[in-house]
Design a protein around this motif. Structure first.
Motif, mmCIF file in Angstrom:
data_model
loop_
_atom_site.group_PDB
_atom_site.id
_atom_site.type_symbol
_atom_site.label_atom_id
_atom_site.label_comp_id
_atom_site.label_asym_id
_atom_site.label_seq_id
_atom_site.Cartn_x
_atom_site.Cartn_y
_atom_site.Cartn_z
ATOM 1 N N GLU A 188 46.309 65.185 37.584
ATOM 2 C CA GLU A 188 46.089 65.995 36.403
ATOM 3 C C GLU A 188 45.474 67.484 36.935
ATOM 4 N N HIS A 189 44.413 67.357 37.929
ATOM 5 C CA HIS A 189 43.449 68.266 38.801
ATOM 6 C C HIS A 189 43.591 68.024 40.099
ATOM 7 N N ALA A 190 44.096 66.880 41.242
ATOM 8 C CA ALA A 190 44.573 66.710 42.702
ATOM 9 C C ALA A 190 46.118 67.220 42.810
ATOM 10 N N PRO A 191 46.820 67.536 43.434
ATOM 11 C CA PRO A 191 47.319 67.665 43.930
ATOM 12 C C PRO A 191 48.887 67.081 44.168
ATOM 13 N N ASN A 192 48.888 66.031 43.064
ATOM 14 C CA ASN A 192 49.758 64.943 43.323
ATOM 15 C C ASN A 192 51.196 65.169 42.619
#
Length: 266
Positions: free
Chosen positions: A47-51
Motif C-alpha cells: 500500500e505505502h511501500a514501492p512494491n
C-alpha cells in the motif's frame, strides 16, 4: 506435492500473542534479512511501500525458508489484484480501508474460486499451485488462505460488528494512523477519542469470535493493546528501526542536540 500450510493462519489458531514487523524496503534481500530476526510474522507492504506484484513475489520467495510468516497488504481490495497476489503464492492478505460488511463480503469472494467466489483459475501458470504440482488445489486452496481486513476509519469502526461477523473474514486489523487522522486527531493516535474507538473495535472483533491485530511500534501502546485482547501486533517497522538506529549511532560521535525522536505516526 501437498498444499503449503499457511503458517500465519496456523499461528492465529493457537490464540497466543504473535509479534510482527513491517517490511517496507520492497526488496527480497531486505525482506530475507528481516525474516531472520525472530518475529512471528512480517507485513510485506504494497500500500505505502514501492512494491509491485513481481517485487512481492521475490520477497515471498526470499522469506519462504524462514519461520517468519509473510502477510501481504495490497494497495487496494481490487479483485484482479487479489487474484494476482494469490497466484504468486500469497496466502494471507491484509486489505486496507474496509468500511462495510459488503466490502468484506466482496473480498471473501475475491479470495475463493467459484461457486463460492470469483477468483480466476491460473492452473499451471501459478506459483500458488506449484505450477500444477499441488493436486486438487482448486478444491482445497480456501483452507489455507487467510483474510485480514483493516478497519481504520470512523465508518469502519461504526460498522465493525457487521464486518467482523462476515464469514470468511479471519481477522480485523486496526490502523491507528488513518483512524486518528479521520477522527480529526492527525498524528495523535493516543487521543482519548481514538483510543475509545480502538477499544470498541477490539471488543467487537473478539465478541464475534474473530482475531484482532494492530500496528503499535511504541512498547507502551503494544502492551496496552495486547492487554485489551489484540493477538497479532506489529511492534516494529524496518525502515523506522534503521532510521532510529542510524541517528542514535551518529549521535555517539557528533554533537546533535536536535536528533529527532522516534516517529509517532503509524
Amino acid at each position: 506435492m501437498k498444499l503449503p500450510i499457511n503458517p500465519f493462519k496456523a499461528q492465529l489458531a493457537k490464540r497466543e500473542p504473535q509479534y510482527g514487523i513491517w517490511a517496507g524496503f520492497a526488496t527480497g534481500n531486505a525482506a530475507e534479512l528481516v525474516a531472520t530476526f525472530g518475529y512471528d510474522w512480517m507485513l510485506i507492504d504494497g500500500e505505502h511501500a514501492p512494491n509491485t506484484v513481481p517485487s512481492i513475489q521475490a520477497q515471498l520467495q526470499a522469506v519462504a525458508p524462514y519461520g517468519c510468516a509473510p502477510v501481504v497488504r495490497p494497495v487496494t481490495g481490487d479483485a484482479n489484484l487479489i487474484k494476482q497476489l494469490l497466484d504468486i503464492g500469497a496466502q494471507t492478505l491484509m486489505v486496507p480501508m474496509v468500511d462495510t460488511a459488503e466490502q468484506a463480503q466482496a473480498l471473501v469472494r475475491a479470495m475463493r474460486y467459484p461457486p463460492h467466489g470469483i477468483r480466476g483459475v491460473g492452473g499451471g501458470l501459478t506459483r500458488a499451485t506449484r505450477w500444477d504440482g499441488v493436486p486438487d488445489y482448486l478444491h482445497t486452496a480456501h483452507e489455507q488462505v487467510c483474510l485480514i481486513v483493516q478497519v481504520e476509519s470512523r465508518l469502519g469502526v461504526d460498522n465493525v460488528e457487521a464486518i467482523a461477523a462476515v464469514e470468511g473474514v479471519d481477522a480485523i486489523f486496526i490502523g491507528p494512523a488513518d483512524l486518528s487522522t479521520g477522527l480529526g486527531h492527525a498524528g495523535n493516535p493516543s487521543h482519548p477519542e481514538v483510543q475509545e474507538k480502538i477499544r470498541h473495535a477490539i471488543d467487537a472483533t473478539l465478541a464475534a469470535g474473530k482475531v484482532c491485530g494492530i500496528l503499535a511500534p511504541r512498547e507502551e501502546d503494544a502492551r496496552r493493546y495486547l492487554s485489551w485482547g489484540c493477538q497479532f501486533v506489529a511492534v516494529g517497522i524496518d525502515i523506522s528501526l534503521l532510521r532510529q538506529a542510524a541517528l542514535d549511532n551518529l549521535a555517539r560521535y557528533r554533537d546533535t542536540p536536535d536528533t529527532p525522536a522516534p516517529s509517532r505516526t503509524y
